[in-house]
Scaffold this active site. Structure first.
Site: not given
Ligand SMILES: O=C(O)/C=C/C(=O)CC(=O)CC(=O)O
Ligand SMILES: [Ca+2]
Ligand SMILES: [Mg+2]
Length: 422
Positions: A134, A238
């Site tokens: 992810h 997002r």
């Molecule tokens: O800025 C980023 O790389 C992204 C951060 C997120 O989406 C935070 C988050 O909730 C992390 C996750 O759920 O793995």
């Protein structure tokens, strides 16, 4: 050993080996502690009055199980949790147990007739970023291929502080958030409803006994302090997130709502499903090292019920075992500076994506930032992100030999945004 008190089918999430804890109420009685078994909720305060827990020292069963949160029970720690689990298994499986003179209706109600509540008063909520797949996918989309995984990522579990105030129990609808975003990088930002509402497939641990401020936890201690685990959807806007997150990280794109499942599956129930976590290279610093198997084989599914439809369509098939940083490492890292953890604190794992495309735990990844349509089965319907009135459902199961340890459901629907005029 099998349950002889109420019927439990082999495909029930709530077997004798599971016994998850939750808070339930009925039309005629207030919120209190229950345990799921088959299609029933066992009323632990009623069982207390029949002496089922009277041999357990350090447990004021009637008082603790009459509360409207699990915090007091969570604070009691592992020896009490184990003794209660053993007492429940004995009561449910042993026909000659002295309390088995009770009728089912004296101490249990059908799950279909209860309202489930948040399992704990969550003092603090933290969310990690612990799936390598992810973090790499999001990094590529937000920062480009060359900066996808930041240099710290393989050395520590990256996380951020979320908002406990907007954590809701499964079934609670949420509004699409309004916010500031910048859809066109050559123009100024705009304000309005997010057009990129997403889900994040996560699980979350609930802390048991805490630590005093200034008293760090070790890996060995952390293993004893986790009460249990729930399913979690860390709803994410997002477009708001992409514009606001520099340089301090997630903020309003995340805190308009986080949904958790009502049943907390205990670590003791998950014990048979422990597996090795992914190999960690480089080896973590000594305070995060772990020679035990700290991964868990929990099959996770996300489905969508699109607006106006009665059908669910598959979005994600993943597994907690893909997580690079374990639950124990997350809790240890969080407290290693002396930060105090309290009973009922919620620590999200981060989005649980795996190596294959069908295991991506968010629409951001499945649609690759909105470039591709996500096909919903053979319905002809597609999505890039969550639309108004869509429902997202997360389920999770550990498959044992002839029984299941399941998590029930974590569902939430996104309602249209509040109309705001400026
Ligand atoms: O800025 C980023 O790389 C992204 C951060 C997120 O989406 C935070 C988050 O909730 C992390 C996750 O759920 O793995
Ligand atoms: Ca998240
Ligand atoms: Mg959230």
């Amino acid at each position: 050993m099998s349950c002889t008190f109420v019927p439990v089918s082999a495909t029930s999430d709530f077997s004798l080996q599971n016994l998850p804890f939750g808070i339930f109420s009925t039309a005629t009685s207030p919120a209190r502690v229950g345990v799921a078994i088959g299609t029933y909720v066992l009323d632990l305060s009623a069982l207390s009055r029949h002496g089922v827990f009277s041999h357990i020292s350090g447990l004021q069963a009637e008082t603790v199980f009459s509360q409207s949160t699990l915090n007091s029970y969570m604070a009691l720690g592992k020896p009490v949790w184990s003794a209660v689990r053993a007492a429940l298994q004995d009561f449910l499986s042993n026909d000659s147990h002295p309390a088995r003179t009770v009728a089912v209706s004296d101490v249990a109600v059908e799950q279909s007739s209860v309202t489930m509540h948040l399992p704990a008063k969550i003092g603090d909520y933290t969310d990690f970023y612990a799936s390598r797949e992810h973090a790499t996918n999001v990094g590529v989309m937000f920062r480009g291929k060359d900066n996808a995984l930041m240099p710290n990522w393989t050395h520590l579990p990256v996380g951020y502080h979320g908002r406990a105030s907007s954590v809701v129990v499964s079934g609670t609808p949420l509004r699409r958030p309004n916010g500031q975003r910048r859809p066109d990088a050559t123009k100024p930002p705009v304000f309005g409803p997010s057009v990129r509402v997403d889900y994040e497939l996560e699980m979350a641990l609930l802390v048991g006994p805490g630590n005093e401020l200034g008293e760090p936890l070790t890996m060995a201690q952390a293993g004893e302090r986790i009460f249990g685990v729930v399913l979690m959807n860390d709803w994410s806007a997002r477009d708001i997130q992409a514009w606001e997150y520099v340089p301090l990280g997630p903020f309003l794109g995340k805190n308009f709502g986080t949904t958790i499942s009502p049943w907390v599956v205990t670590m003791e129930a998950l014990e048979p499903f422990r597996v090795a976590q992914p190999a960690q290279d480089p080896e973590p610093l000594p305070y995060l090292r772990d020679s035990t198997n700290s991964g868990y084989d929990i099959q996770l599914k996300v489905d969508i019920k699109p607006s106006g439809s009665d059908e669910y369509y598959a979005l994600t098939n993943s597994n907690l075992k893909y997580m690079y940083w374990s639950l124990k490492q997350q809790l240890t890292h969080h407290a290693i500076n002396g930060c105090s953890m309290q009973p009922g604190d919620l620590l999200g794992t981060g989005t649980i994506s795996g190596p294959t495309e069908d295991s991506f735990g968010s629409m951001l990844e499945l649609s690759w930032s909105g470039k591709n349509d996500i096909k919903l089965g053979d319905s002809g319907l597609t999505r890039k992100f969550v639309e108004d009135n869509d429902e997202i459902r997360i389920t999770g199961v550990c498959q044992g030999d002839g029984f299941r340890v399941g998590f029930g459901e974590c569902v939430g629907q996104i309602l249209p945004a509040k109309q705001l005029d400026f």
